[in-house]
Write an enzyme that holds these catalytic residues in place. Structure first.
Site, PDB file in Angstrom:
ATOM      1  N   ASP A 112      -8.260   0.747   6.421  1.00 45.49           N
ATOM      2  CA  ASP A 112      -6.828   0.973   6.466  1.00 45.49           C
ATOM      3  C   ASP A 112      -6.250   0.653   7.963  1.00 45.49           C
ATOM      4  OD1 ASP A 112      -3.863   1.651   6.174  1.00 45.49           O
ATOM      5  OD2 ASP A 112      -4.868   3.007   4.680  1.00 45.49           O
TER       6      ASP A 112
ATOM      7  N   HIS B 276       3.816   4.503  11.521  1.00 46.29           N
ATOM      8  CA  HIS B 276       4.844   4.097  10.726  1.00 46.29           C
ATOM      9  C   HIS B 276       6.461   4.382  11.779  1.00 46.29           C
ATOM     10  CE1 HIS B 276       2.416   3.007   7.720  1.00 46.29           C
ATOM     11  NE2 HIS B 276       2.700   3.960   6.649  1.00 46.29           N
TER      12      HIS B 276
ATOM     13  N   GLU C 171       0.991  -1.055  -0.032  1.00 47.45           N
ATOM     14  CA  GLU C 171      -0.080  -0.017   0.119  1.00 47.45           C
ATOM     15  C   GLU C 171       0.947   1.199  -0.143  1.00 47.45           C
ATOM     16  OE1 GLU C 171      -2.655   3.063   2.345  1.00 47.45           O
ATOM     17  OE2 GLU C 171      -0.670   2.592   2.465  1.00 47.45           O
ATOM     18  N   GLU C 172       1.799   1.328   0.745  1.00 44.01           N
ATOM     19  CA  GLU C 172       2.832   2.308   0.841  1.00 44.01           C
ATOM     20  C   GLU C 172       3.523   2.668  -0.445  1.00 44.01           C
ATOM     21  OE1 GLU C 172       2.613   4.655   3.005  1.00 44.01           O
ATOM     22  OE2 GLU C 172       1.527   3.715   4.486  1.00 44.01           O
TER      23      GLU C 172
END
Length: 348
Positions: free
Chosen positions: A63, A149, A34-35
């Site tokens: 998400d 993150h 996704e990133e």
């Protein structure tokens, strides 16, 4: 997120053991990369384009399910009412005296919950909405995830600080599951396109303020929105008739072909916002109403092609550049008109 999806799947599995079988297929997906540009979901959508376009009723995106307190959701407008109904059935994880819906409304300055739109490119709904035209929802608890993150973004932090008793996770799974069940099981799809017409009307009024002194003709756009409003009202009235069987019987039961045709119109209406050629300069984004800003992937724009053209016209300030703004207004108007035709059963 994978664990939350597994929890919803487990609940559905328990229902299945009791004899439940969904009217429509439910598919669980866990996306990778996704990133790195939404690669996993985008590749899957592109590879399964024909199946998705012809069969998929809706897409539910979760998400980062829990950041903090407070329910947040974004959706394509025909799913607004469904979201409200689901949150009215689930207790607020941070205040047992009220429902999620009541807390959601309480956090708003109006008497309505704040529902965002899916024009940004920051999560995996992008390919479904902006490339194919699938009605979609994105939901979560809280905003401003403080360890996002970082090296502390793990189960330990969530257990100690983010959601110690995991009540918010349970609530998120409950809303997710209820929305999925209604989409899968209701004989008549729970879509309301009147919400869409109201949303487009507001966006058109905002656009009018931007170009009021530039000679741009917005009459085609307002006319197309009025047609959508009439079509949405008509199909909502047809729902009442269908629910009462009036004129829809076949051997004493609802005629399955008429039910299917009615549901197909609701499902395919969102596809009609898709333009084959896509937005000018970025053809992958094909939705005429919702796409990210050309200069900000996380920004959500209504009438993105028109907004792009206005930005360019303000920079160049030439007659030709403002004519192109008018051209983009016509493109949007055509798409909205197509949606009303689909709802009326005159275009598939």
């Amino acid at each position: 997120m994978f664990s939350l999806g597994m929890k919803v799947a487990q609940r559905l599995g328990k229902l299945q053991k009791r004899g439940w079988k969904p009217r429509r297929t439910i598919v669980f997906c866990n996306w990778d990369a996704e990133e790195y540009g939404l690669i996993g979901s985008t590749e899957w959508v592109e590879e399964n384009r024909e199946m998705i376009a012809s069969r998929v009723v809706a897409y539910l995106n979760v998400d980062s399910a829990v950041h903090a307190a407070g329910f947040h959701a974004s959706a394509t407008p025909q799913l607004d009412e469904l979201l409200k109904q689901a949150t009215q059935q689930v207790q607020d994880p941070d205040n047992s005296s009220q429902t999620i819906y009541e807390a959601w409304v309480g956090s708003s300055k109006s008497n309505e919950p704040m529902i965002g739109r899916l024009g940004g490119g920051g999560s995996d709904y992008a390919a479904f909405v902006q490339h194919i035209g699938v009605p979609s929802v994105d939901m979560s608890f809280g905003k401003g995830y403080p360890v996002y993150h970082s090296m502390y973004d793990d189960f330990t932090w969530m257990k100690k600080f983010g959601d110690p008793m995991f009540h918010r996770h349970v609530a998120a799974a409950s809303v997710w599951g209820l929305v999925a069940l209604k989409l899968a099981d209701e004989e008549l799809l729970p879509f309301n396109y009147l919400s869409y017409s109201h949303e487009l009307q507001k966006s058109a009024e905002e656009l009018k303020e931007q170009v009021s002194d530039k000679g741009i003709n917005l009459v085609p756009l307002f006319n197309s929105i009025e047609k959508l409003k009439r079509a949405a009202t008509k199909i909502n009235n047809q729902r009442k008739t269908l629910e009462e069987y009036k004129g829809w019987e076949l051997n004493g039961k609802k005629d399955p072909q008429k039910v299917r045709e009615w549901n197909d119109r609701l499902m395919m209406a969102e596809r009609a916002f898709i333009d084959r050629d896509g937005l000018s300069g970025r053809p992958w984004s094909k939705h005429m109403i919702y796409a990210h800003s050309k200069h900000n992937d996380y920004g959500s724009k209504s009438f993105p092609g028109v907004d792009d053209a206005i930005e360019k016209a303000r920079s160049l300030n030439t007659t030709e550049s403002w004519h192109f703004v008018q051209h983009e207004v016509w493109r949007v108007s055509r798409a909205v008109t197509h949606v009303s035709l689909v709802l009326n059963g005159k275009l598939t």
